[in-house]
Write a protein that holds these residues in place. Structure first.
Motif, PDB file in Angstrom:
ATOM      1  N   LYS A 322       0.845  -1.199   0.000  1.00 14.39           N
ATOM      2  CA  LYS A 322       0.000   0.000   0.000  1.00 14.39           C
ATOM      3  C   LYS A 322       0.883   1.252   0.000  1.00 14.39           C
ATOM      4  O   LYS A 322       0.650   2.200  -0.753  1.00 14.39           O
ATOM      5  CB  LYS A 322      -0.864  -0.022   1.275  1.00 14.39           C
ATOM      6  CG  LYS A 322      -2.181   0.694   1.110  1.00 14.39           C
ATOM      7  CD  LYS A 322      -3.061   0.353   2.276  1.00 14.39           C
ATOM      8  CE  LYS A 322      -3.724   1.615   2.792  1.00 14.39           C
ATOM      9  NZ  LYS A 322      -4.375   1.421   4.064  1.00 14.39           N
ATOM     10  N   PHE A 323       1.904   1.185   0.852  1.00 11.18           N
ATOM     11  CA  PHE A 323       2.840   2.289   0.964  1.00 11.18           C
ATOM     12  C   PHE A 323       3.507   2.550  -0.398  1.00 11.18           C
ATOM     13  O   PHE A 323       3.633   3.681  -0.863  1.00 11.18           O
ATOM     14  CB  PHE A 323       3.892   1.918   2.022  1.00 11.18           C
ATOM     15  CG  PHE A 323       5.009   2.895   2.181  1.00 11.18           C
ATOM     16  CD1 PHE A 323       4.895   3.970   3.045  1.00 11.18           C
ATOM     17  CD2 PHE A 323       6.195   2.754   1.449  1.00 11.18           C
ATOM     18  CE1 PHE A 323       5.924   4.880   3.195  1.00 11.18           C
ATOM     19  CE2 PHE A 323       7.227   3.657   1.596  1.00 11.18           C
ATOM     20  CZ  PHE A 323       7.086   4.722   2.469  1.00 11.18           C
ATOM     21  N   TRP A 325       2.431   1.660  -3.442  1.00 10.46           N
ATOM     22  CA  TRP A 325       1.478   2.167  -4.432  1.00 10.46           C
ATOM     23  C   TRP A 325       1.238   3.657  -4.217  1.00 10.46           C
ATOM     24  O   TRP A 325       1.211   4.435  -5.160  1.00 10.46           O
ATOM     25  CB  TRP A 325       0.140   1.414  -4.328  1.00 10.46           C
ATOM     26  CG  TRP A 325       0.167   0.128  -5.109  1.00 10.46           C
ATOM     27  CD1 TRP A 325       0.104  -1.130  -4.617  1.00 10.46           C
ATOM     28  CD2 TRP A 325       0.283  -0.002  -6.525  1.00 10.46           C
ATOM     29  NE1 TRP A 325       0.181  -2.046  -5.620  1.00 10.46           N
ATOM     30  CE2 TRP A 325       0.290  -1.383  -6.822  1.00 10.46           C
ATOM     31  CE3 TRP A 325       0.387   0.904  -7.586  1.00 10.46           C
ATOM     32  CZ2 TRP A 325       0.390  -1.880  -8.111  1.00 10.46           C
ATOM     33  CZ3 TRP A 325       0.481   0.413  -8.892  1.00 10.46           C
ATOM     34  CH2 TRP A 325       0.490  -0.960  -9.139  1.00 10.46           C
ATOM     35  N   LYS A 326       1.064   4.005  -2.984  1.00 11.27           N
ATOM     36  CA  LYS A 326       0.784   5.402  -2.657  1.00 11.27           C
ATOM     37  C   LYS A 326       1.937   6.283  -3.121  1.00 11.27           C
ATOM     38  O   LYS A 326       1.734   7.299  -3.798  1.00 11.27           O
ATOM     39  CB  LYS A 326       0.602   5.531  -1.129  1.00 11.27           C
ATOM     40  CG  LYS A 326      -0.052   6.819  -0.705  1.00 11.27           C
ATOM     41  CD  LYS A 326      -0.334   6.774   0.774  1.00 11.27           C
ATOM     42  CE  LYS A 326       0.379   7.914   1.474  1.00 11.27           C
ATOM     43  NZ  LYS A 326       0.419   7.754   2.914  1.00 11.27           N
ATOM     44  N   HIS A 327       3.141   5.833  -2.824  1.00  8.98           N
ATOM     45  CA  HIS A 327       4.294   6.648  -3.182  1.00  8.98           C
ATOM     46  C   HIS A 327       4.582   6.637  -4.676  1.00  8.98           C
ATOM     47  O   HIS A 327       5.073   7.618  -5.229  1.00  8.98           O
ATOM     48  CB  HIS A 327       5.514   6.233  -2.363  1.00  8.98           C
ATOM     49  CG  HIS A 327       5.473   6.820  -0.997  1.00  8.98           C
ATOM     50  ND1 HIS A 327       6.084   7.996  -0.686  1.00  8.98           N
ATOM     51  CD2 HIS A 327       4.809   6.434   0.120  1.00  8.98           C
ATOM     52  CE1 HIS A 327       5.830   8.294   0.569  1.00  8.98           C
ATOM     53  NE2 HIS A 327       5.049   7.358   1.085  1.00  8.98           N
ATOM     54  N   ILE A 330       2.103   9.161  -5.979  1.00  9.24           N
ATOM     55  CA  ILE A 330       2.561  10.531  -5.700  1.00  9.24           C
ATOM     56  C   ILE A 330       3.731  10.872  -6.623  1.00  9.24           C
ATOM     57  O   ILE A 330       3.794  11.951  -7.220  1.00  9.24           O
ATOM     58  CB  ILE A 330       2.992  10.679  -4.222  1.00  9.24           C
ATOM     59  CG1 ILE A 330       1.789  10.480  -3.313  1.00  9.24           C
ATOM     60  CG2 ILE A 330       3.623  12.045  -3.968  1.00  9.24           C
ATOM     61  CD1 ILE A 330       2.126  10.451  -1.838  1.00  9.24           C
TER      62      ILE A 330
END
Ligand SMILES: Nc1nc2c(ncn2[C@@H]2O[C@H](COP(=O)(O)OP(=O)(O)O)[C@@H](O)[C@H]2O)c(=O)[nH]1
Ligand SMILES: [Mg+2]
Length: 489
Positions: A322-323, A325-327, A330
């Motif tokens: 998740k981390f 994908w989020k980054h 961004i």
């Protein structure tokens, strides 16, 4: 016959369940150094604990019917001795040690369940041994005689951690006798605590049997009552419970004779307590009955703990994904923004005047790609490392701990989770963990229930003796299970 086959196959099934479903994951993730079934595949075990010269070895000799263990007032025997059955000499012959092996053999032969004790080192190995004896009493079980507790100064000189050894042995044992004598009826606190901390709470109390030994040394019945009262008080202090556990009151007639008749006092109370020794004997012979229950608990406990362990690892990976994908997202937005601003900047500044629009877009796209590349390699790596150490710092966040069972199992596996995540830096296959979790979950959710149902079914059957692993191995005489009860059950 049908029942015995059923019991035997249930036992085999339980061991197989552990070796097929739990051991692979346990070994893979460093939860255990040896296959989990190592500890449970051998014969039923009775561990005899207590302070030195409380008469442990004398009691064992009494049951075996011969002087197999050395006895004496001074703490002479400082070894852990596994005493097991050997059928190479007939039980009709005099009871004797048929074969003796040293600790090195015991700790390395996979036939025995002691591989996990290797970690206690050379000093322990030299204080560990095996005696094979042709005693009928041992046909269905093995006994471990232990060196007694000493005072803390001499404890330090042992060269191995006595409490840890006791804890490990208690985990394998199906029955633990805790022996006291009238002189020191309260010095087993450390051993007791060590066992309490190692054994799963739900079976802990079923597996302990307290024995007040050498009662012939009480000067009178009033003296015995006083000693008994002190012991009860001490026990309630240690256990933190108000109810008194059953305590078997016994002594060795042979040792009493050897010690010589003592003057004074009315010893007639001994006559009323003669039956206690037989009851204790019967209670010991029931150890094989505890074995199935022990196995069931073993499967449940390790299923629960391993399941929790794998769950935490999967949660780690889910969070990491998740981390990431989020980054990545961004990073994508930032790159897009930077690329667009670069293009726009070039356009309005006119630095590259005359460049056609396609080339301008290409330059912007190139800038965006470069930024994205740098983002997803260098920056992402650093951020992922930071994420990793943040998780390690606060491992409890990896798993919901909604009830005491969860908190207990988490406490048992948290250290392993930390070690595994640290060792792998979080790089492991989520797919494989999921697969292993599936297998463990099957044992945890379904296996354990089925075992309990099978055990209930067995308990409901009329012949109580069915729990004995193999009736052909039972000694002659009354069924060891038929005279249960009294103060020792
Ligand atoms: N009077 C009497 N002496 C006993 C009894 N049990 C053991 N002893 C003696 O107590 C001493 C220590 O016994 P031992 O079995 O070596 O104790 P351990 O250190 O717990 O194994 C020996 O001298 C025994 O003869 C008993 O029931 N009555
Ligand atoms: Mg001894």
């Amino acid at each position: 016959m049908y029942r015995q086959n059923y019991i035997n196959s249930l036992r085999a099934e339980l061991v197989k369940m552990v070796s097929d479903y739990l051991s692979p994951a346990a070994l893979h993730y460093g939860y255990s150094d040896v296959p989990l079934e190592t500890n449970i595949k051998w014969r039923p075990l009775v561990l005899v604990l207590g302070n030195y010269s409380s008469g442990k070895s004398t009691l064992i000799n009494e049951f075996l019917g011969a002087d197999i263990q050395a006895t004496g007032q001074a703490p002479t025997d400082d070894s852990f001795t596994v005493i097991t059955y050997d059928d190479s000499a007939s039980t009709a012959e005099n009871v004797r040690v048929v074969e003796e092996r040293d600790g090195k053999f015991l700790l390395h032969d996979p036939e025995y369940p002691f591989e996990t004790l290797r970690k206690h080192g050379q000093r322990f190995a030299s204080h560990f041994r095996l005696k094979k004896v042709n005693a009928t009493f041992l046909e269905t079980l093995a006994i471990i005689d232990t060196p007694g507790m000493l005072d803390s100064i001499t404890e330090r000189d042992r060269g191995y951690d006595y409490q840890e050894v006791i804890g490990d042995l208690a985990q394998i044992a199906d029955l633990v006798l805790v022996v006291f004598d009238p002189h020191k009826a309260g010095t087993v606190r450390e051993s007791y605590i060590s066992i309490r901390e190692t054994l799963p709470a739900r079976t802990f109390e079923d597996r302990l049997l307290f024995v007040l030994n050498r009662i012939d040394e009480c000067a009178s019945f009033a003296d015995l009552l006083q000693v008994y009262g002190t012991l009860c008080w001490n026990l309630s202090q240690i256990t933190g419970r108000k109810d008194i556990p059953p305590i078997c009151l016994t002594y060795s007639p042979r040792a009493m004779l050897r010690a010589g008749k003592r003057s004074g006092g009315d010893m007639s109370f001994l006559g009323h307590l003669e039956n206690q020794r037989e009851e204790l004997k019967r209670a010991i012979l029931k150890a094989p009955r505890h074995r199935l229950d022990h196995l069931a608990t073993f499967v449940e406990t390790h299923g629960e703990r391993l399941g929790h362990f794998l769950e935490a690892l999967m949660n780690y990976r889910r969070r990491l994904n998740k981390f990431r994908w989020k980054h990545t997202f961004i990073g994508f937005l930032v790159s897009l923004l930077l690329g667009a601003s670069a293009t726009f900047g070039l356009m309005i500044s006119g630095i590259l005047g005359g460049m056609d629009q396609r080339m301008l877009l290409g330059a912007g796209g190139g800038a965006a790609l470069t930024v994205f590349f740098l983002w997803s390699t260098l920056l992402m790596k650093r951020r992922a490392a930071r994420f990793h150490s943040r998780v390690l710092r606060d491992l409890d966040k990896l798993t919901p701990l909604e009830n005491q069972t969860r908190r207990d199992s988490w406490q048992a596996v948290k250290g392993f989770v930390y070690a595994y995540l640290e060792k792998t830096s979080g790089r492991f296959s989520l797919a494989q963990t999921k697969k292993e979790f599936g297998a463990v979950k099957l044992v945890r959710d379904r296996g354990a229930t089925e075992i309990r149902e099978a055990l209930n079914e067995l308990a409901g059957l009329k012949d109580d003796g069915i729990f004995v692993v193999d009736s052909t191995m039972l000694p002659e005489g009354p069924s060891p299970t038929s005279a249960a009860g009294g103060s020792v059950t």
